[in-house]
Write an enzyme that holds these catalytic residues in place. Structure first.
Site: not given
Length: 130
Positions: A61-65
């Site tokens: 999620c690359h800290c973009a959940t």
């Protein structure tokens, strides 16, 4: 990354059948990260296959959940390539070719370079005299 290199990466990846690239298409409006998904492919498996092909990639999620949920991604994840000023046009083309091969099913699984290293079972230990 240089705008020409950003454009090269985006244009090359956009030509892959079925790929979904997230973010603006204008290289001037984005960073040198390219998050994408391939239809019917788990992004984590795509990143692992890229790794075996010698291409560094990340998946998740690359800290973009919340963004992944807002896009209704299932799983809520994407695969990501990161380019920087030290990447050459040939390296960008190599990454594009690897993603294309995975997307079209024309890749041959390989062992990553770091797993091909031959380390001794026991490293010799030298004790310095006191």
């Amino acid at each position: 990354m240089e705008p020409a290199a950003d454009a090269r990466a985006l244009d090359g990846l956009a030509a892959i059948p079925g790929i979904t690239i997230y973010g603006p298409r204008d290289p001037a409006r984005r960073t040198s990260l390219v998050a994408f998904n391939l239809p019917g492919r788990d992004p984590v498996q795509v990143a692992e296959e890229l790794d075996r092909a010698g291409i560094e990639a990340r998946a998740g999620c690359h800290c973009a959940t919340l963004a992944h949920h807002a896009l209704k991604l299932d799983p809520p994840a994407s695969c990501r390539l990161s380019f920087y000023l030290y990447n050459t046009p040939a390296e960008i083309d190599q990454a594009i070719a690897a993603v294309t091969a995975i997307a079209t099913g024309h890749h041959e699984p390989t062992v990553p370079w770091y797993r091909r290293l031959r380390w001794p079972a026991c490293m010799p230990v030298t004790v310095a005299p006191a």
